[in-house]
Design a protein around this motif. Sequence first.
Motif: not given
Lengths: 398, 398
Positions: A52, A55, B48
């Motif tokens: 996470d 990204l 994501r």
Amino acid sequence: MDARFSRRMTAMQPSSIREILKVTEHPEIISFAGGLPAAELFPVDDVRTAADCVLSQLGSKALQYGVTEGVPALRSAIVREMAERGVSCGVEDILVTTGSQQSLDLIGKVFLDPGDTVLTENPTYLAAIQSFQCFEASFAAVPTDDDGIIPEAVDELASRLKARFLYVIPNFQNPTGRTLSAERRRALYEVACARDLVIVEDDPYGKLRYRGADVPPIKSWDEQGRVIYLSTFSKTVAPGFRTGWAVGSAEILSRLVIVKQAADLHTSSLDQLVLERYLRDFDNAAHVARIRAAYGARCAAMESSLAAFMPSGYEWTRPEGGMFLWVTGPGDLDTTALLPEALGENVAFVPGADFFPRGGGRECMRLNFSCSSPDLIEEGISRLARLCARVGEKAAAR
Amino acid sequence: MDARFSRRMTAMQPSSIREILKVTEHPEIISFAGGLPAAELFPVDDVRTAADCVLSQLGSKALQYGVTEGVPALRSAIVREMAERGVSCGVEDILVTTGSQQSLDLIGKVFLDPGDTVLTENPTYLAAIQSFQCFEASFAAVPTDDDGIIPEAVDELASRLKARFLYVIPNFQNPTGRTLSAERRRALYEVACARDLVIVEDDPYGKLRYRGADVPPIKSWDEQGRVIYLSTFSKTVAPGFRTGWAVGSAEILSRLVIVKQAADLHTSSLDQLVLERYLRDFDNAAHVARIRAAYGARCAAMESSLAAFMPSGYEWTRPEGGMFLWVTGPGDLDTTALLPEALGENVAFVPGADFFPRGGGRECMRLNFSCSSPDLIEEGISRLARLCARVGEKAAAR
């Protein structure tokens, strides 16, 4: 239609391990056949957080093409890891590969013409045999004992054969679980220098030591740039990333890069960046310590179950780490023939013959202990032992 | 020390594109050299979200080893994608590869012995030349015109040479941007049947059409299992995943699987599962429509800038899609020699000669339009045009 295919395809067969794995996915089977890490120990939450972060902060970089050599920050992390392992190197000495399996393919491409000889331990890693077969290599299988490959035997073979390189797995070898002693590593390097041999040192398991003291990599003595050291995040983080690395001299690495360009351009940008972030933000040493504790207990469970249940005439190695243990049965045992019977008893292993590049090993089998709980190991070994006892009685009655 | 390396290494050189890319990372340079998708258009937020879903729901599966053939759910998604492209196939006909670049390597392994002939378009994709060179292929370069490769020329060459396969990029070809007409696709397939040729149909760009109507893949006519169709998520989602695929007959696919086992075991589990989730939960068709609109505008900007600025004696293709446009200059132009001068003017391209497996093309250059804004394209083409005019004046003065 066979005439359409290249010569190498006549030698290449599907990996029997990967074929066995398809069968052993059945939940009733206790499988000691694979080489899988324990999925329940994967640092899933930490990887999720790392993914996470990557990204959200580096999204377009993580999804774009990258350089063949690998993400620079990951290569820096690998340099630090190599220093911990006793090897001093720089970012420019590292090539990130699509699993360390890819290094074997790239090395085959860079070094092997049809008919060239590769020296390997006897037995050795099945998928290395396949990779080098793909370049129509001949194999010279070097005798091994409990301390690993025998340097004098390498010297003797290298004096007679023009070998392109020696392929060796010094730590907790696949398939035997044996470790090459420090004395032998040094002696091996000296033989390599004297015979102008390249050494391919494959070290996927080195961090998974359950007892005894670490032994320095052969690469740590390498002043002449003749050792290519391979490792991977598959055993210390997770194999799904398909991210490994090679450490080599500029002369060799530049050639590995050229053939990697043609093989897959580069390893996944996303996987490399997520791994880099995970290594930076989380305590992977603590994670590896947890794996070591769990696998060590599993290894001990397998050893004590073998001692408790196996009939006489069977011996096994006592690995100091890694994922595999090697069982040798009576001389008339044929584990290739035994496997279908074992599957009938809902237990699986890999027959020893698959690991011998020049034949032999039919009385042996490889057992994996990393991906079954101690309870399952005890149950699986008792099934296997009952089968071995039955087969032995039948043989005695003949 | 060169004697240590395999024969193939004498032919293999670093990709000049990838070497140029290292130089063109300098922010002052307007680069038409790469083949990069526009990073600002990547669906980062959706990826994501998909990654977070996968790691929260399937974490240990996403990090574990997987089967060589690829994640079944992703292969099902590819089957649906193939149906949209006019090719009917099943999950068992699909192999997921580490980028479609890997398919070229695997195909080289399965089909090529040293000295074997590969038929290619002239010019063709540079990294395909490299992949097949790795297996010491010979190249027979087939003449092309504005409608692509000429089937009669394939027939004539195939009648004289025993070729292993024909490698062709029918849509918005790399490097020329040309599209093979439907009539020629069918004729090519008929030639392949008559001459018992395998066709490798490489289609990375087919979804990126800006004008005109889609043309069915050669694979859509393939009743004999002689076409291997290759594509990738690199241009329609993102290249950082290194995830592509091959569609082929059981006979061919089973062999590609065997050599992929030895090459990298399998493609990243995480990347495959994230892609599968992204394709399931988000509207990738709408995303591709956005890419098409942006790239179409960039292609138009490059064409109008060339028309506005280039001196006489220059021609260029008018691609109906893809990422590249092909410029042909006066016969005495040498774009390989021009490149350093262009870099001095802060503009970059790939010299044409790199795409000709048997020499030629020095008066040509490949221009990429997908990763620069229309404004930068106008500025870059005006720099290039000024340089070309100056070089032309010098040549005239001699």
